[in-house]
Design an enzyme around this catalytic site. Structure first.
Site, PDB file in Angstrom:
ATOM      1  N   GLY A  76      -0.034  19.278 -76.157  1.00 35.07           N
ATOM      2  CA  GLY A  76      -0.607  20.218 -75.201  1.00 35.07           C
ATOM      3  C   GLY A  76       0.498  21.047 -74.573  1.00 35.07           C
ATOM      4  CD  GLU A  77       4.624  20.098 -72.474  1.00 40.18           C
ATOM      5  OE1 GLU A  77       5.773  20.423 -72.745  1.00 40.18           O
ATOM      6  OE2 GLU A  77       4.355  19.133 -71.746  1.00 40.18           O
ATOM      7  CB  ALA A  78       1.286  26.486 -73.947  1.00 39.87           C
TER       8      ALA A  78
END
Lengths: 339, 339
Positions: B305-307
């Site tokens: 996640g977290e781009a």
């Protein structure tokens, strides 16, 4: 080109003493990876690449700050048989395009901040027609390998390898057929874009060339000499020099992988310091990657050569090294571990 | 957070007037592509991306010189049910890690030269437990959508979107189940790393939450309000604002794609200005990508996640734009076309 510094026998001797993995650096990478602020394994292939970089740079943490892209260009006598959609003069024209900054690889090197070097190999002296003769003499082949070794210079920390050479997917297919067997249809594709009768003729050329030379002593370097080309030999030299200098390598598409496969056929660990950037749309590439056991990083349907896929893949290596070296540990960041 | 600038009905009205593709820019891109010094189609997906960038930036040539990565962080009441391997406090700790520069996305933004913005959404006020109630009120949901719209500012030319939120793969799975049907097992995976009994409990939580809310009027924004979270709503806002401002978007993994899928369920063209960077190791992501018809650019087994995946994919968009704009044409370079 420089004076020959090696014979093929000297290359064979060198291959018996390739440096192995630095397991200490690999262990240090695995330990650090387990402490970084992310669930274990959450960066997937980036974590594997960081550890692989450590192992083959022999250094922890590894870095990819000064990558180089090397493109070797050669001409092929077999081009006269009409196996390419483009005339052989395009090889030299594209080298001028590389020098002028107008090719895809120039833009890709700028994007990933890689140093581009283009190595023009006697373009006015194509190799012999592989249907009728060996592509190169022993001396020509050894000299081209030695020339390719020069692409590895102090200070570079990763090397993307590619090629340019009208008709070289024909040479790649013949080499793959001789190295790994099968039928010409298994290894021949459209290259720059031949189809119909021209594609059938290309298959026939590949079948004839492989049949002529595969009866030779089944030595991969001898098959390189007979069926490859100057840029194939130079790629072999660059891969070997990178191994000696502890520089990880990214291989480009079909022709580059066919050159690398010569080393794999001689020693199944000779390419352990190499990854493959992309799988080419040229159908033989996927088959070749299966044979050498190297899954590509991505599949964008590219089929340009000129190290385009390998150069783009440098961005992935940079990302892997940057995450590994730059991330905080759980302790440093004050982030709680699993509950 | 700012005062609410929209109700969900205003968002619905906005969605009826999304800008369409700029076909003129797309045609200009296709024409130029055919003149560049490479065989037709030889850059594969990079060529498609260059044309897509032109179409959705409404500009030829397109450029990716000022990309932004936006990460939205929210907390979830359902985290109290033990559906994550990590405690809910980790969301805020990771936001501090983003601010301090120690997370993976910080290193990736440096690698691809993207501007990173982190949007912390009332982390001390988690959404309601979706097993028992709707996650958000209408006003909370509309306010979060409006907040997400602020990530799109003048000057940015591409937007990578991601999230951080302990327990948000649970919300993503419940949302996907309510939007697209199937069984909880189809959509639930280990997230940050739950297994065994905890994974079975996560499945049960997802099944219960979806069962409670899917009987609601089958309106995707209503399902977002009931099953999503603040970061999901903000992602919806950012995607919509990017469409209005002609900023192409790269979506990250499972949670981000689940938020985007709300828009897809409402209008199958609402994500035409979005690509998906990577396919996550979280198994529901691949299924979700099939449902929204968006093949990912690469599959590196990432699940952070977290781009992180979306940011790495910005390198591919940069490469596509750079090749398209910077390459010479056959005429400019004096390179011969096909024989």
């Amino acid at each position: 080109m420089p004076e020959p510094v090696a014979t093929l026998d000297e290359i064979r001797a060198l291959m018996a003493h390739l440096p192995g993995p630095d397991l200490e650096a690999g262990t240090a990478a695995a330990l650090r990876e387990s402490q970084l602020t992310k669930p274990a394994g959450a960066l997937g292939r980036l974590e594997e690449l960081a550890q692989w970089l450590a192992i083959w740079q022999g250094r922890h943490p590894p870095h990819v700050n000064h990558p180089r892209t090397a493109v070797f260009a050669g001409n092929h006598g077999v081009a006269a048989r009409g196996v390419s959609a483009y005339p052989a003069t395009v090889t030299a024209q594209m080298v001028q395009n590389f020098i002028a900054g107008g090719a895809a690889v120039n833009q890709l090197c700028k994007t990933v901040d890689a140093d581009l070097r283009v190595y023009e190999m006697n373009l006015d002296q194509p190799t012999a027609d592989i249907v009728e003769a060996a592509a190169m003499s022993e001396e020509e082949c050894a000299r081209a390998i030695a020339y390719g070794m020069m692409a590895v210079e102090p200070g570079i920390d990763a090397l993307a390898l590619g090629e340019m050479g009208i008709a070289n997917t024909t040479a790649a297919a013949a080499l793959a057929l001789a190295l790994f067997g099968g039928e010409a249809t298994d290894w021949v594709g459209p290259g720059t874009g031949v189809g119909g009768a021209a594609l059938a003729a290309k298959r026939e050329v590949v079948a004839q060339a492989a049949a002529r030379h595969r009866a030779a002593p089944a030595d991969p370097l001898e098959l390189l000499r007979r069926l490859g080309g100057l840029e194939f030999a130079a790629l072999v030299g660059a891969i070997l020099a990178a191994r000696m200098a502890r520089v990880p390598v990214v291989l480009d598409g079909y022709a580059t992988t066919a050159a690398a496969a010569v080393l794999y056929a001689a020693d199944s660990h000779a390419l352990d310091h190499c990854v493959v950037g992309h799988v080419s749309a040229e159908p033989g590439h996927r088959r070749l990657l299966e044979r050498i056991g190297k899954p590509a990083l991505f599949d964008f349907g590219m089929r340009l050569g000129e190290a385009s896929g390998a150069t783009l893949a440098l961005a992935v290596l940079k990302a892997a090294a940057a995450c590994h070296a730059g991330m905080a540990t759980f302790a440093e960041a004050g982030v709680s571990g699993p509950a």
